[in-house]
Design a protein around this motif. Structure first.
Motif, PDB file in Angstrom:
ATOM      1  N   TYR A 503      49.955  35.262   6.466  1.00 49.51           N
ATOM      2  CA  TYR A 503      49.188  35.465   5.241  1.00 49.51           C
ATOM      3  C   TYR A 503      49.813  36.536   4.347  1.00 49.51           C
ATOM      4  N   TRP A 530      44.377  45.399  13.350  1.00 45.90           N
ATOM      5  CA  TRP A 530      43.169  44.863  12.708  1.00 45.90           C
ATOM      6  C   TRP A 530      42.335  44.050  13.693  1.00 45.90           C
ATOM      7  N   ARG A 534      38.528  44.943  14.531  1.00 44.65           N
ATOM      8  CA  ARG A 534      37.430  43.990  14.340  1.00 44.65           C
ATOM      9  C   ARG A 534      36.665  43.776  15.638  1.00 44.65           C
ATOM     10  N   ARG A 544      28.612  42.182   9.789  1.00 45.74           N
ATOM     11  CA  ARG A 544      29.854  41.478   9.444  1.00 45.74           C
ATOM     12  C   ARG A 544      30.397  41.911   8.097  1.00 45.74           C
ATOM     13  N   LYS A 545      29.518  42.146   7.137  1.00 45.10           N
ATOM     14  CA  LYS A 545      29.972  42.551   5.810  1.00 45.10           C
ATOM     15  C   LYS A 545      30.577  43.944   5.796  1.00 45.10           C
ATOM     16  N   MET A 548      35.974  45.484   7.608  1.00 46.37           N
ATOM     17  CA  MET A 548      37.017  45.212   6.628  1.00 46.37           C
ATOM     18  C   MET A 548      37.751  43.923   6.954  1.00 46.37           C
ATOM     19  N   LYS A 549      38.057  43.160   5.919  1.00 50.71           N
ATOM     20  CA  LYS A 549      38.923  42.006   6.075  1.00 50.71           C
ATOM     21  C   LYS A 549      40.361  42.483   6.276  1.00 50.71           C
ATOM     22  N   PHE A 550      41.212  41.509   6.669  1.00 53.66           N
ATOM     23  CA  PHE A 550      42.590  41.882   6.990  1.00 53.66           C
ATOM     24  C   PHE A 550      43.330  42.423   5.769  1.00 53.66           C
ATOM     25  N   GLU A 552      42.040  43.983   3.147  1.00 54.55           N
ATOM     26  CA  GLU A 552      41.531  45.325   2.872  1.00 54.55           C
ATOM     27  C   GLU A 552      42.067  46.328   3.885  1.00 54.55           C
TER      28      GLU A 552
END
Length: 625
Positions: A503, A530, A534, A544-545, A548-550, A552
């Protein structure tokens, strides 16, 4: 030698040309007839359906066809497939038993050639061949499979409590710390001075900034790297403190070792000696993670198309050209161990008792060094062999995976043919168990036959799954064996890590394979960090919110690396000031001192004198006397 009928010989040849390729059994009969001074018979009848060539069920068998039982077993449950049937109606009565044995030898040789060609198509041509006699003498039977397994007792994750309050940088520092960047700085400066006579004069602070810039660039994709410094598209966080030329110069001169310090024998035995310290530091961070009960082993490609003596080509991969990396990962994608491929001989030197093992078995044995007894390993057919299964059973490590048919040829003789499973429909399956009851082979028909081997799972208990039917344009409910379900669930760890790396991969257009390797393992460290971050937050019940996403996470790590440059520079400045003032004596306790006025006030006319009030104290003092 008696004369052979010419008309018979040439008429036979013309008929063969018309009907197609001459079968192996008929050709041997013809040659043996010539050698024995006998007349050649017309052997053209029934040529089209010779099961010795095609392996198909004879046309006249119909739906009532049942394969004969194998002569080795007396049990009614044993099964012999059609391709093992003797073609008696094609062989004359006066043929000897030795001719039949020679025909079987030729048939086995032809199967070996076909299997070798199949291995080359799979990219296995350069690997060490698996010994052909591994599965000889094994007996298989149709019986229920009941595995006797050692109970898995994994070690506790002693870092779990410490990671509760960790920030993103703390996860990354498991793999990349200040000591590694100090090594990079020293080696880069030393090699630049040795090669060009001038040092780059880089520092740890600048090295942090360089890697922060590289991570941030992977999050913001530009067609060209130099566009980050252009007037229209410049990114201040990147271009304010490092010029474009300085970035490219640092990237092209990165060194992890000093070449003169490496012995010549190590350079010959280790092809990756130029990046070995960096890889070892990443590997150390991977081995710190706890070993779960289920792991998977698969290939990973380090994409690189430049000149490299150990570059590999693996077809059907998203990046088929590059360096091959064998990876051990957990089911949630965390890399636990890896070994970059540099030849089967080099790998054999790292493994004990490697005599007679193929490449797949060597890889499994090397990556399973840190696994605990009772661990279940899942792999694809490149690695699955009977020799690997036997070696892992001695360590009480249990293997499951797809397997090539030629590696379990004895078991395939006991399983139904592909045509019979296809007639039974999608979802049909069959199982055979080895005589000692430790290994089973399952054949399942979905869109095509799938053969799997395991020492843990078998056909039962079955469940159902949804499969798309192209003919009917809808999903069908298909029966699925337990071994297939477990394999699909536990096998995707390495693929998940590969997908996350793809990605936001650090795009480095360089001719140096060393730079490509450094950036790849930096990506691997970020993905591992990450995934671990997670997992820890999910175990702690974090919403979940709030996780952090990957993307971020990468941007936060990049920002910390960029800011760490300023923090380290300030700390270095304070350290230098303290060092300069270290020889001065520390003052003792003093009373409060009134600050002295500025020099312009002290020397300007009478402004420094006290102000006079209406009362003339001077006159009163002198008059009183």
């Amino acid at each position: 030698m008696a004369a052979i009928s010419v008309n018979t010989f040439y008429s036979h040849s013309r008929q063969k040309k018309e009907q197609g390729k001459l079968s192996l059994s008929k050709a041997e009969q013809l040659l043996m007839a010539i050698a024995n001074d006998s007349e050649v018979e017309d052997l053209s009848n029934g040529e089209e359906n010779d099961p010795a060539v095609d392996g198909d069920i004879p046309r006249d068998a119909g739906d009532n066809y049942s394969p004969p039982s194998s002569p080795e077993y007396d049990s009614d449950e044993d099964y012999s497939p059609p391709d093992a049937e003797e073609a008696d109606h094609y062989i004359t009565e006066d043929e000897s038993e030795s001719e039949q044995q020679r025909s079987q030898v030729h048939q086995r040789k032809r199967n070996r050639v076909e299997n070798d060609e199949q291995d080359e198509e799979l990219g296995c041509g350069d690997s060490r061949a698996e010994p052909r006699n591994v599965a000889r003498g094994e007996r298989w039977k149709s019986a229920p499979f009941t595995p006797d397994l050692f109970q898995f007792q994994g070690k506790d994750d002693y870092l779990r409590d410490e990671r509760m309050d960790w920030q993103p940088l703390d996860h990354v520092e498991q793999y990349i710390d200040s000591e590694l960047l100090k090594l990079l700085t020293d080696c880069t400066n030393a090699m630049s001075l040795a090669n060009s006579g001038r040092s780059l004069n880089t520092s740890v602070e600048e090295m942090y900034y360089f890697f922060g810039v590289a991570i941030l660039m992977s999050c913001v994709h530009y067609p060209q790297t130099k566009m980050f410094w252009s007037n229209a598209l410049r990114v201040p966080a990147i271009s304010d403190k490092m010029s474009r030329d300085r970035f490219f110069k640092l990237r092209s001169h990165l060194k992890v070792v000093i070449d003169d310090d490496i012995p010549e024998d190590k350079k010959k035995t280790d092809k990756f000696w130029k990046v070995r310290p960096f890889m070892d530091r990443i590997l150390k961070g991977c081995r710190l993670q706890a070993r779960p009960e289920c792991v998977s082993i698969d290939e990973q490609m380090i994409p690189f198309t430049g000149a490299c003596p150990f570059r590999q080509y693996v077809p059907l991969k998203p990046n088929p050209v590059g360096m091959k990396n064998f990876v051990l990962a957990s089911t949630d994608g965390i890399v636990l161990d890896f070994e970059v491929y540099q030849g089967a001989k080099t790998l054999a030197l790292q493994v004990q008792e490697s005599e007679g093992l193929g490449l797949g078995a060597l890889v499994i044995k090397r990556l399973s060094e840190t696994l605990q007894p009772g661990t279940k390993v899942y792999c694809d057919r490149f690695f699955t062999t009977m020799s690997a299964v036997e070696h892992m059973l001695r360590k009480q490590v249990y293997l499951t995976g797809t397997v090539m048919k030629n590696r379990v040829s004895k078991a395939m003789e006991k399983l139904p043919s592909d045509q019979m499973l296809k007639q039974q429909g999608r979802g049909s399956s069959a199982t055979v168990t080895r005589a000692d009851g430790k290994v089973c082979v399952v054949k399942w028909f979905d869109n095509k036959p799938v053969v799997m081997l395991s020492v843990v799972h078998a056909e039962q208990p079955e469940d159902t799954c949804q499969r798309w039917c192209k003919k009917n344009k809808r999903y069908l409910t298909v029966r699925r064996p337990n071994i297939v379900r477990e394999y699909n669930t536990k096998m995707g760890g390495v693929d998940l890590s590969d997908r996350m790396m793809s990605y936001y991969r650090m795009s480095v257009r360089t001719k140096k394979w060393t730079i490509r390797m450094l950036m790849h393992f930096l990506d691997l460290a970020l993905v591992n960090s990450w995934l671990l971050y997670r997992r820890d937050n999910q175990e702690q019940g974090t919403p979940r919110k709030a996780i952090m996403k990957f993307l971020e996470f990468r941007m936060v790590a990049a920002q910390v690396f960029l800011n760490k440059c300023d923090i380290l520079e300030e700390d270095a400045h304070l350290a230098n000031v303290e060092k300069e003032n270290a020889h001065l004596t520390q003052p003792g306790k003093r009373s409060r001192i009134t600050p002295v006025p500025h020099v312009s006030v002290r020397t300007c006319s009478a402004s420094h004198l006290p102000e006079m009030s209406e009362r003339n104290c001077f006159a009163a003092f002198h008059t009183a006397q």
